[in-house]
Design a protein around this motif. Sequence first.
Motif, PDB file in Angstrom:
ATOM      1  N   VAL A 117     -13.244  -3.259  39.360  1.00 37.93           N
ATOM      2  CA  VAL A 117     -14.631  -3.467  39.501  1.00 37.93           C
ATOM      3  C   VAL A 117     -15.237  -2.251  40.194  1.00 37.93           C
ATOM      4  O   VAL A 117     -16.472  -1.976  39.269  1.00 37.93           O
ATOM      5  N   PRO A 118     -14.796  -1.342  40.834  1.00 36.94           N
ATOM      6  CA  PRO A 118     -15.553  -0.195  41.149  1.00 36.94           C
ATOM      7  C   PRO A 118     -15.741   0.676  39.964  1.00 36.94           C
ATOM      8  O   PRO A 118     -16.506   1.526  40.024  1.00 36.94           O
ATOM      9  N   HIS A 119     -14.902   0.696  38.804  1.00 41.54           N
ATOM     10  CA  HIS A 119     -14.964   1.528  37.608  1.00 41.54           C
ATOM     11  C   HIS A 119     -15.732   0.589  36.502  1.00 41.54           C
ATOM     12  O   HIS A 119     -15.697   1.210  35.598  1.00 41.54           O
ATOM     13  N   GLY A 120     -16.181  -0.461  36.904  1.00 42.24           N
ATOM     14  CA  GLY A 120     -16.748  -1.091  35.730  1.00 42.24           C
ATOM     15  C   GLY A 120     -15.970  -1.872  34.888  1.00 42.24           C
ATOM     16  O   GLY A 120     -16.631  -2.268  33.462  1.00 42.24           O
ATOM     17  N   GLY A 121     -14.748  -2.162  35.379  1.00 50.14           N
ATOM     18  CA  GLY A 121     -13.901  -2.831  34.333  1.00 50.14           C
ATOM     19  C   GLY A 121     -14.231  -4.200  34.126  1.00 50.14           C
ATOM     20  O   GLY A 121     -14.520  -4.885  33.260  1.00 50.14           O
ATOM     21  N   TYR A 122     -14.249  -5.045  35.421  1.00 52.01           N
ATOM     22  CA  TYR A 122     -14.588  -6.583  35.503  1.00 52.01           C
ATOM     23  C   TYR A 122     -15.606  -6.463  36.692  1.00 52.01           C
ATOM     24  O   TYR A 122     -15.800  -5.430  37.366  1.00 52.01           O
ATOM     25  N   ARG A 123     -16.557  -7.628  36.647  1.00 46.23           N
ATOM     26  CA  ARG A 123     -17.332  -7.967  37.486  1.00 46.23           C
ATOM     27  C   ARG A 123     -17.083  -9.387  38.160  1.00 46.23           C
ATOM     28  O   ARG A 123     -16.488 -10.206  37.664  1.00 46.23           O
ATOM     29  N   HIS A 124     -17.507  -9.922  39.242  1.00 53.22           N
ATOM     30  CA  HIS A 124     -17.412 -11.072  39.892  1.00 53.22           C
ATOM     31  C   HIS A 124     -18.242 -12.081  38.970  1.00 53.22           C
ATOM     32  O   HIS A 124     -19.396 -11.831  38.411  1.00 53.22           O
ATOM     33  N   GLU A 125     -17.850 -13.281  38.830  1.00 49.97           N
ATOM     34  CA  GLU A 125     -18.587 -14.333  38.222  1.00 49.97           C
ATOM     35  C   GLU A 125     -18.136 -15.686  39.135  1.00 49.97           C
ATOM     36  O   GLU A 125     -16.813 -15.848  39.479  1.00 49.97           O
ATOM     37  N   PHE A 126     -19.121 -16.303  39.581  1.00 53.86           N
ATOM     38  CA  PHE A 126     -19.132 -17.471  40.366  1.00 53.86           C
ATOM     39  C   PHE A 126     -18.955 -18.740  39.432  1.00 53.86           C
ATOM     40  O   PHE A 126     -20.016 -18.965  39.152  1.00 53.86           O
ATOM     41  N   VAL A 127     -17.889 -19.643  39.706  1.00 53.30           N
ATOM     42  CA  VAL A 127     -17.962 -20.824  38.720  1.00 53.30           C
ATOM     43  C   VAL A 127     -17.560 -21.797  39.564  1.00 53.30           C
ATOM     44  O   VAL A 127     -17.042 -22.014  40.584  1.00 53.30           O
ATOM     45  N   ASP A 128     -17.570 -23.063  39.038  1.00 56.81           N
ATOM     46  CA  ASP A 128     -17.009 -24.366  39.346  1.00 56.81           C
ATOM     47  C   ASP A 128     -15.583 -24.557  38.826  1.00 56.81           C
ATOM     48  O   ASP A 128     -15.512 -24.545  37.783  1.00 56.81           O
ATOM     49  N   ILE A 129     -14.584 -24.901  39.733  1.00 54.39           N
ATOM     50  CA  ILE A 129     -13.134 -25.014  39.332  1.00 54.39           C
ATOM     51  C   ILE A 129     -12.734 -26.499  39.666  1.00 54.39           C
ATOM     52  O   ILE A 129     -13.106 -27.137  40.674  1.00 54.39           O
ATOM     53  N   HIS A 130     -12.074 -26.925  38.555  1.00 55.11           N
ATOM     54  CA  HIS A 130     -11.669 -28.462  38.951  1.00 55.11           C
ATOM     55  C   HIS A 130     -10.102 -28.137  39.227  1.00 55.11           C
ATOM     56  O   HIS A 130      -9.240 -27.686  38.529  1.00 55.11           O
ATOM     57  N   CYS A 131      -9.694 -28.753  40.283  1.00 52.93           N
ATOM     58  CA  CYS A 131      -8.277 -28.930  40.927  1.00 52.93           C
ATOM     59  C   CYS A 131      -8.221 -29.891  41.796  1.00 52.93           C
ATOM     60  O   CYS A 131      -8.765 -30.190  42.834  1.00 52.93           O
TER      61      CYS A 131
END
Length: 199
Positions: A117-131
Amino acid sequence: MSNQTGHVHHTWVQTLHPVNSDLRLQQVQEKEPMFYYFAYGSCMCPVDLKRSLGENTHPFVIGHATLKGYRLGFYRLSPSRKCGVLDVVKDPKASVNGVLYQLPWRLSEHLDKREEVPHGGYRHEFVDIHCKQEVYKNVRTYVVVNKLLEEAAPNDWYFNVVLRGAVTCGLPEEYCWSLFNHMYKLQQRHQAQHWVRSA
C-alpha cells in the motif's frame, strides 16, 4: 444482518480448541481493537500470512466467506514475487470465495506493507462479506491500484500458496478446482508466448 461486535463472543464460546478459546477470551477481556479482513489470494494461507505479520493467524480465522459482485483476476505484476498476483474487479454477475479474518489492529500496518500500500501496489476497498449466514459490513480487502490490461501468469510458488490457502481454509471443492484451472491456463498461455518469442 450485520454482526460486527458480538461475533468474537460467538467464536470463542463455540470453539473446540482450548488454546484458541483462551486467546479469544483474553482478547475480549483486554478489548483489543480488531478489524475484519477478507483474503482471496496468498493471504488465505495462514502460514504464509504469519510470515508477514510475525505471529500465528490461525486463531483469527472466522471462516470461508464470499464477496459478491466481484471476480478474480491476475491484474498485477508483483515486483517482489516476479509474477502475476491476484486482484478483484467489480462484476455484478460474479463472486469471489476467500477467508474472513478478524485481526488485531496492531497488525494493520504490517498487512498494508505486505500488500505494498505505501508504494501504490494495492489500496483498501471496504466491502460486504457473506460468512456463516451473516453479512459483515465495511470489511477491508485490497484491490490493485494500476491494473494490467491483460492477466499475468502466477509462478509455481504463488500458485501453490494460493491453492494451499483455499484448501486449508475449507473453500468449496468446485471453487478450488476452478481456481486451479484458471492459474494453470494462465501458466500454459505464458509458456506458449515464451516459446513463440524465443523461436
